[in-house]
Design a protein around this motif. Structure first.
Motif, PDB file in Angstrom:
ATOM      1  N   MET A  62       8.924   5.463  16.952  1.00 40.58           N
ATOM      2  CA  MET A  62       9.732   6.653  16.412  1.00 40.58           C
ATOM      3  C   MET A  62       8.173   7.419  15.601  1.00 40.58           C
ATOM      4  SD  MET A  62      13.269   5.935  15.335  1.00 40.58           S
ATOM      5  CE  MET A  62      14.571   5.108  16.485  1.00 40.58           C
ATOM      6  N   LEU A  63       8.683   8.533  15.246  1.00 48.90           N
ATOM      7  CA  LEU A  63       7.320   9.140  14.178  1.00 48.90           C
ATOM      8  C   LEU A  63       8.251   9.516  13.108  1.00 48.90           C
ATOM      9  CD1 LEU A  63       4.878  10.667  14.346  1.00 48.90           C
ATOM     10  CD2 LEU A  63       5.952  12.702  15.316  1.00 48.90           C
ATOM     11  N   ILE A  64       7.288   9.201  11.812  1.00 43.79           N
ATOM     12  CA  ILE A  64       7.662   9.567  10.485  1.00 43.79           C
ATOM     13  C   ILE A  64       6.495  10.515  10.196  1.00 43.79           C
ATOM     14  CG2 ILE A  64       7.638   8.634   8.284  1.00 43.79           C
ATOM     15  CD1 ILE A  64       8.671   5.993   9.308  1.00 43.79           C
ATOM     16  N   LEU A  65       6.991  11.577   9.455  1.00 41.70           N
ATOM     17  CA  LEU A  65       6.060  12.585   8.991  1.00 41.70           C
ATOM     18  C   LEU A  65       5.977  12.489   7.419  1.00 41.70           C
ATOM     19  CD1 LEU A  65       4.042  15.190   8.846  1.00 41.70           C
ATOM     20  CD2 LEU A  65       6.338  16.568   8.716  1.00 41.70           C
ATOM     21  N   LEU A  66       4.775  12.235   6.847  1.00 46.76           N
ATOM     22  CA  LEU A  66       4.292  12.001   5.711  1.00 46.76           C
ATOM     23  C   LEU A  66       3.651  12.879   4.963  1.00 46.76           C
ATOM     24  CD1 LEU A  66       3.993  10.237   2.634  1.00 46.76           C
ATOM     25  CD2 LEU A  66       2.190   9.191   4.023  1.00 46.76           C
ATOM     26  N   VAL A  67       4.432  13.848   3.863  1.00 42.94           N
ATOM     27  CA  VAL A  67       3.834  15.256   3.366  1.00 42.94           C
ATOM     28  C   VAL A  67       3.457  14.612   1.991  1.00 42.94           C
ATOM     29  CG1 VAL A  67       3.951  17.599   2.934  1.00 42.94           C
ATOM     30  CG2 VAL A  67       5.542  16.460   4.725  1.00 42.94           C
ATOM     31  N   GLU A  68       2.096  14.829   1.715  1.00 39.38           N
ATOM     32  CA  GLU A  68       1.609  14.181   0.484  1.00 39.38           C
ATOM     33  C   GLU A  68       0.122  14.613   0.302  1.00 39.38           C
ATOM     34  OE1 GLU A  68       0.963  12.888  -2.792  1.00 39.38           O
ATOM     35  OE2 GLU A  68       2.715  11.815  -2.311  1.00 39.38           O
ATOM     36  N   ASP A  69      -0.048  15.343  -1.038  1.00 36.94           N
ATOM     37  CA  ASP A  69      -1.248  16.003  -1.195  1.00 36.94           C
ATOM     38  C   ASP A  69      -2.304  15.098  -1.949  1.00 36.94           C
ATOM     39  OD1 ASP A  69       0.209  16.383  -3.639  1.00 36.94           O
ATOM     40  OD2 ASP A  69      -1.129  17.673  -4.246  1.00 36.94           O
ATOM     41  N   ASN A  70      -1.858  13.921  -2.701  1.00 39.42           N
ATOM     42  CA  ASN A  70      -2.806  13.281  -3.284  1.00 39.42           C
ATOM     43  C   ASN A  70      -3.150  12.124  -2.231  1.00 39.42           C
ATOM     44  OD1 ASN A  70      -3.107  10.395  -4.809  1.00 39.42           O
ATOM     45  ND2 ASN A  70      -3.031  11.862  -6.459  1.00 39.42           N
ATOM     46  N   GLU A  71      -4.451  11.912  -1.914  1.00 37.09           N
ATOM     47  CA  GLU A  71      -4.843  11.110  -1.183  1.00 37.09           C
ATOM     48  C   GLU A  71      -4.649   9.558  -1.171  1.00 37.09           C
ATOM     49  OE1 GLU A  71      -9.245   9.696   1.313  1.00 37.09           O
ATOM     50  OE2 GLU A  71      -9.131  11.346   0.056  1.00 37.09           O
ATOM     51  N   ALA A  72      -4.886   9.010  -2.370  1.00 37.16           N
ATOM     52  CA  ALA A  72      -4.558   7.765  -2.925  1.00 37.16           C
ATOM     53  C   ALA A  72      -3.044   7.620  -2.531  1.00 37.16           C
ATOM     54  CB  ALA A  72      -4.952   7.379  -4.255  1.00 37.16           C
ATOM     55  N   ASN A  73      -2.137   8.324  -2.875  1.00 36.60           N
ATOM     56  CA  ASN A  73      -0.804   8.067  -2.663  1.00 36.60           C
ATOM     57  C   ASN A  73      -0.419   8.337  -1.387  1.00 36.60           C
ATOM     58  OD1 ASN A  73      -0.279   8.171  -5.371  1.00 36.60           O
ATOM     59  ND2 ASN A  73       0.449  10.061  -5.625  1.00 36.60           N
ATOM     60  N   ARG A  74      -1.233   9.044  -0.667  1.00 30.17           N
ATOM     61  CA  ARG A  74      -1.086   9.278   0.877  1.00 30.17           C
ATOM     62  C   ARG A  74      -1.331   7.952   1.519  1.00 30.17           C
ATOM     63  NH1 ARG A  74      -3.136  13.910   1.867  1.00 30.17           N
ATOM     64  NH2 ARG A  74      -5.227  13.152   2.645  1.00 30.17           N
ATOM     65  N   VAL A  75      -2.570   7.369   1.197  1.00 32.96           N
ATOM     66  CA  VAL A  75      -2.947   6.030   1.936  1.00 32.96           C
ATOM     67  C   VAL A  75      -2.083   4.726   1.628  1.00 32.96           C
ATOM     68  CG1 VAL A  75      -4.796   4.328   1.679  1.00 32.96           C
ATOM     69  CG2 VAL A  75      -5.247   6.698   1.731  1.00 32.96           C
ATOM     70  N   LEU A  76      -1.417   4.839   0.239  1.00 29.32           N
ATOM     71  CA  LEU A  76      -0.503   3.763  -0.098  1.00 29.32           C
ATOM     72  C   LEU A  76       0.701   4.076   0.962  1.00 29.32           C
ATOM     73  CD1 LEU A  76       0.600   1.402  -1.754  1.00 29.32           C
ATOM     74  CD2 LEU A  76       1.145   3.238  -3.591  1.00 29.32           C
ATOM     75  N   MET A  77       1.362   5.359   0.933  1.00 26.62           N
ATOM     76  CA  MET A  77       2.418   5.426   1.888  1.00 26.62           C
ATOM     77  C   MET A  77       2.229   5.100   2.960  1.00 26.62           C
ATOM     78  SD  MET A  77       5.505   6.143   0.008  1.00 26.62           S
ATOM     79  CE  MET A  77       6.416   6.876   1.026  1.00 26.62           C
ATOM     80  N   LYS A  78       1.116   5.628   3.837  1.00 27.15           N
ATOM     81  CA  LYS A  78       0.919   5.519   5.133  1.00 27.15           C
ATOM     82  C   LYS A  78       0.904   3.706   5.184  1.00 27.15           C
ATOM     83  CE  LYS A  78      -2.035   6.315   8.797  1.00 27.15           C
ATOM     84  NZ  LYS A  78      -3.284   6.999   9.180  1.00 27.15           N
ATOM     85  N   ASP A  79       0.134   3.282   4.555  1.00 24.46           N
ATOM     86  CA  ASP A  79       0.173   1.712   4.580  1.00 24.46           C
ATOM     87  C   ASP A  79       1.536   0.895   4.556  1.00 24.46           C
ATOM     88  OD1 ASP A  79      -2.598   1.826   4.708  1.00 24.46           O
ATOM     89  OD2 ASP A  79      -3.035   0.973   2.831  1.00 24.46           O
ATOM     90  N   ILE A  80       2.360   1.442   3.867  1.00 26.63           N
ATOM     91  CA  ILE A  80       3.790   0.875   3.699  1.00 26.63           C
ATOM     92  C   ILE A  80       4.568   1.268   4.833  1.00 26.63           C
ATOM     93  CG2 ILE A  80       6.020   1.062   2.464  1.00 26.63           C
ATOM     94  CD1 ILE A  80       4.296   1.395  -0.064  1.00 26.63           C
ATOM     95  N   LEU A  81       4.144   2.388   5.263  1.00 29.89           N
ATOM     96  CA  LEU A  81       5.020   3.037   6.266  1.00 29.89           C
ATOM     97  C   LEU A  81       4.545   2.402   7.729  1.00 29.89           C
ATOM     98  CD1 LEU A  81       5.667   6.844   5.283  1.00 29.89           C
ATOM     99  CD2 LEU A  81       7.487   4.832   5.405  1.00 29.89           C
ATOM    100  N   THR A  82       3.408   2.126   7.801  1.00 33.15           N
ATOM    101  CA  THR A  82       2.887   1.524   8.949  1.00 33.15           C
ATOM    102  C   THR A  82       3.567  -0.050   9.263  1.00 33.15           C
ATOM    103  OG1 THR A  82       0.822   2.547   8.822  1.00 33.15           O
ATOM    104  CG2 THR A  82       0.678   0.597  10.285  1.00 33.15           C
ATOM    105  N   LEU A  83       3.940  -0.805   8.179  1.00 30.09           N
ATOM    106  CA  LEU A  83       4.588  -1.793   8.191  1.00 30.09           C
ATOM    107  C   LEU A  83       5.882  -1.726   9.157  1.00 30.09           C
ATOM    108  CD1 LEU A  83       4.382  -3.264   4.563  1.00 30.09           C
ATOM    109  CD2 LEU A  83       2.867  -3.899   6.648  1.00 30.09           C
ATOM    110  N   THR A  84       6.477  -0.414   9.288  1.00 28.32           N
ATOM    111  CA  THR A  84       7.776  -0.348  10.102  1.00 28.32           C
ATOM    112  C   THR A  84       7.594  -0.257  11.591  1.00 28.32           C
ATOM    113  OG1 THR A  84       7.598   2.230  10.174  1.00 28.32           O
ATOM    114  CG2 THR A  84       8.449   1.004   7.908  1.00 28.32           C
ATOM    115  N   GLY A  85       6.443  -0.123  11.848  1.00 25.26           N
ATOM    116  CA  GLY A  85       5.864  -0.124  13.398  1.00 25.26           C
ATOM    117  C   GLY A  85       5.901   1.255  13.774  1.00 25.26           C
ATOM    118  N   ASN A  86       6.235   2.092  12.934  1.00 29.64           N
ATOM    119  CA  ASN A  86       6.435   3.567  13.720  1.00 29.64           C
ATOM    120  C   ASN A  86       5.061   4.340  13.517  1.00 29.64           C
ATOM    121  OD1 ASN A  86       9.670   4.112  13.793  1.00 29.64           O
ATOM    122  ND2 ASN A  86       9.261   3.048  11.919  1.00 29.64           N
ATOM    123  N   LYS A  87       5.015   5.428  14.321  1.00 31.99           N
ATOM    124  CA  LYS A  87       3.746   6.210  14.195  1.00 31.99           C
ATOM    125  C   LYS A  87       4.009   7.113  12.911  1.00 31.99           C
ATOM    126  CE  LYS A  87       2.376   7.932  17.924  1.00 31.99           C
ATOM    127  NZ  LYS A  87       2.319   9.006  19.054  1.00 31.99           N
TER     128      LYS A  87
END
Length: 121
Positions: A1-26
């Protein structure tokens, strides 16, 4: 499955991406509301995490556009806000948003939110 992350702050985007990657989704990333709308229309993710405060088009406006578009209206959109604001939450939900999270990011809450909207993962 695919999750879209819309975030302008790079630190927040990296943190959220790291968390969302734990779900196994793209994970697909956007740094602006305009880019988020365009990517959602093109790729039709199964879930969108939308920062509320974005440069240019804010997350509430982007969510409204997505919910008015037949191609994207059924995609759940979860707000991610810098702070809890009841008025902002009501406005987001009134414009079609599905759920509202406030920062600081709680890893377990983000994962529970993904499971809520993508129960088949």
């Amino acid at each position: 499955m695919l999750i879209l992350l819309v975030e302008d702050n790079e630190a927040n985007r990296v943190l959220m991406k790291d968390i969302l990657t734990l779900t196994g989704n793209k994970i697909l990333e956007a740094g602006t509301g305009e880019e988020g709308v365009r990517l959602a229309q093109k790729h039709k993710p199964q879930l969108i995490f939308m920062d509320v405060e974005l440069p240019g088009m804010d997350g509430i406006t982007a969510t409204k556009i997505l919910k008015q578009d037949a191609r994207t209206r059924d995609i759940p959109v979860v707000a991610v806000s810098s702070y809890y604001d009841e008025k902002e939450k009501r406005l987001f939900l009134a414009n079609g948003g599905d759920y509202y999270l406030s920062k600081p990011i709680d890893v377990e809450l983000v994962l529970a939110t993904v499971r809520r909207f993508l129960p088949d993962i």
